[in-house]
Scaffold this motif. Structure first.
Motif, short mmCIF file in Angstrom:
data_model
loop_
_atom_site.label_atom_id
_atom_site.label_comp_id
_atom_site.label_asym_id
_atom_site.label_seq_id
_atom_site.Cartn_x
_atom_site.Cartn_y
_atom_site.Cartn_z
N GLU A 151 0.85 -1.18 0.00
CA GLU A 151 0.00 0.00 0.00
C GLU A 151 0.89 1.24 0.00
O GLU A 151 1.96 1.24 0.60
CB GLU A 151 -0.95 0.00 1.20
CG GLU A 151 -0.26 -0.02 2.54
CD GLU A 151 -1.25 -0.17 3.69
OE1 GLU A 151 -1.03 0.53 4.68
OE2 GLU A 151 -2.20 -0.96 3.57
N ARG A 152 0.41 2.23 -0.71
CA ARG A 152 1.20 3.46 -0.84
C ARG A 152 0.74 4.46 0.20
O ARG A 152 -0.45 4.65 0.41
CB ARG A 152 1.04 4.02 -2.25
CG ARG A 152 1.92 5.21 -2.53
CD ARG A 152 1.84 5.61 -3.96
NE ARG A 152 0.51 6.10 -4.27
CZ ARG A 152 0.10 6.38 -5.50
NH1 ARG A 152 0.90 6.20 -6.51
NH2 ARG A 152 -1.11 6.82 -5.70
N ARG A 153 1.70 5.08 0.84
CA ARG A 153 1.38 6.13 1.82
C ARG A 153 1.30 7.47 1.09
O ARG A 153 1.70 7.59 -0.07
CB ARG A 153 2.47 6.18 2.90
CG ARG A 153 2.58 4.91 3.69
CD ARG A 153 1.44 4.79 4.72
NE ARG A 153 1.35 3.47 5.30
CZ ARG A 153 1.98 3.07 6.37
NH1 ARG A 153 2.79 3.89 7.01
NH2 ARG A 153 1.80 1.85 6.83
N GLN A 154 0.83 8.46 1.79
CA GLN A 154 0.75 9.79 1.19
C GLN A 154 2.14 10.27 0.78
O GLN A 154 3.12 10.00 1.46
CB GLN A 154 0.16 10.79 2.21
CG GLN A 154 -1.29 10.52 2.56
CD GLN A 154 -2.23 10.77 1.39
OE1 GLN A 154 -1.91 11.53 0.48
NE2 GLN A 154 -3.38 10.12 1.41
N PHE A 155 2.19 11.00 -0.31
CA PHE A 155 3.48 11.52 -0.76
C PHE A 155 3.28 12.90 -1.36
O PHE A 155 2.18 13.26 -1.79
CB PHE A 155 4.13 10.59 -1.78
CG PHE A 155 3.31 10.37 -3.01
CD1 PHE A 155 2.37 9.33 -3.04
CD2 PHE A 155 3.44 11.18 -4.12
CE1 PHE A 155 1.59 9.12 -4.16
CE2 PHE A 155 2.66 10.98 -5.25
CZ PHE A 155 1.73 9.95 -5.26
N LEU A 156 4.34 13.65 -1.38
CA LEU A 156 4.33 14.99 -1.97
C LEU A 156 4.87 14.91 -3.38
O LEU A 156 5.70 14.04 -3.69
CB LEU A 156 5.18 15.94 -1.14
CG LEU A 156 4.77 16.11 0.32
CD1 LEU A 156 5.83 16.91 1.07
CD2 LEU A 156 3.42 16.81 0.40
N GLY A 158 7.10 15.26 -6.42
CA GLY A 158 8.55 15.36 -6.53
C GLY A 158 9.31 14.56 -5.49
O GLY A 158 10.52 14.43 -5.57
N MET A 159 8.59 14.02 -4.51
CA MET A 159 9.25 13.22 -3.47
C MET A 159 9.12 11.73 -3.83
O MET A 159 8.21 11.34 -4.54
CB MET A 159 8.59 13.48 -2.10
CG MET A 159 8.71 14.92 -1.63
SD MET A 159 10.41 15.41 -1.33
CE MET A 159 10.72 14.53 0.18
N ASP A 177 9.71 -2.23 3.29
CA ASP A 177 9.21 -1.03 2.63
C ASP A 177 10.05 -0.77 1.39
O ASP A 177 11.22 -1.14 1.31
CB ASP A 177 9.17 0.18 3.57
CG ASP A 177 10.52 0.56 4.11
OD1 ASP A 177 11.32 1.12 3.36
OD2 ASP A 177 10.76 0.29 5.31
N VAL A 178 9.39 -0.17 0.42
CA VAL A 178 10.00 0.07 -0.89
C VAL A 178 9.81 1.54 -1.24
O VAL A 178 8.72 2.08 -1.10
CB VAL A 178 9.35 -0.81 -1.99
CG1 VAL A 178 9.99 -0.55 -3.34
CG2 VAL A 178 9.43 -2.27 -1.62
N GLU A 179 10.89 2.15 -1.67
CA GLU A 179 10.84 3.54 -2.13
C GLU A 179 11.11 3.53 -3.63
O GLU A 179 12.01 2.83 -4.10
CB GLU A 179 11.91 4.34 -1.40
CG GLU A 179 11.99 5.79 -1.81
CD GLU A 179 13.13 6.50 -1.10
OE1 GLU A 179 14.04 7.00 -1.80
OE2 GLU A 179 13.11 6.53 0.14
#
Length: 194
Positions: A151-156, A158-159, A177-179
């Motif tokens: 599941e993807r968390r909130q992100f801004l 460009g981040m 966790d995966v970035e």
């Protein structure tokens, strides 16, 4: 009998020594490299398992001498087997391919692709096993694995995008966790087992 394949006179001792050292290096070299950059692991590995290739070589050579006719075929087999074993060791256990491949499969919950590029890889196993790797994977493979199991968390804008295992996807004590970015051009994976 093949012409020119008659029994050759025994080679001088130093020639036989270097030939067997070459075969030993075909066995030990890849395995030694698979221990990673830690010199203590390499020394411990060679002390515990360094004698095995010599025993295997000796037994294999005796079997080949009895079962196979032809001097050249005997020597060819004695070189071919270590090369196949070396390839398998590299494929399954190397620090730059085999171990990252295992971590990718465990972390993303999908069989790892055959081709990928590992940029960074480190592992630590003092109390918990923790592996961190930065890898370039097929974009479709990465996107599908993340959509299915994470599941993807909130992100801004460009981040980097952060993904965490869905509830119930991980075994007990497993954290992953995966970035990645919006194009799925890379994956920075942190995988730990308690």
């Amino acid at each position: 009998m093949i012409e020119g394949d008659a029994e050759e006179p025994p080679r001088p001792l130093f020639q036989r020594f270097w030939f067997w050292m070459l075969i030993c290096l075909l066995f030990v070299g890849p395995a030694f490299l698979c221990t990673g950059p830690d010199p203590m692991s390499a020394m411990l590995f060679s002390l515990l398992f360094g004698w095995i290739p010599f025993v295997v070589q000796d037994v294999f050579w005796k079997v080949v001498r009895v079962c196979v006719k032809g001097h050249k075929l005997q020597w060819a087999l004695c070189l071919l087997i270590p090369m196949v074993v070396s390839g398998w060791v590299f494929f399954e256990h190397s620090f730059f391919y085999g171990k990252p491949r295992w971590v990718i499969a465990r972390a993303l919950k999908e069989p790892a692709p055959l081709l990928f590029l590992t940029v960074e890889f480190s592992e630590d196993a003092w109390t918990d096993y923790v592996a961190r790797l930065r890898v370039h994977l097929d974009k479709d493979y990465l996107r599908n694995a993340l959509e299915k199991h994470f599941e993807r968390r909130q992100f801004l804008d460009g981040m980097p995008h952060q993904y965490f295992l869905k509830e119930g996807e991980g075994e007990e004590g497993v954290v992953c966790d995966v970035e990645t970015d919006s194009q799925f051009s890379y994956a920075l994976i942190t995988y730990s087992v308690d």
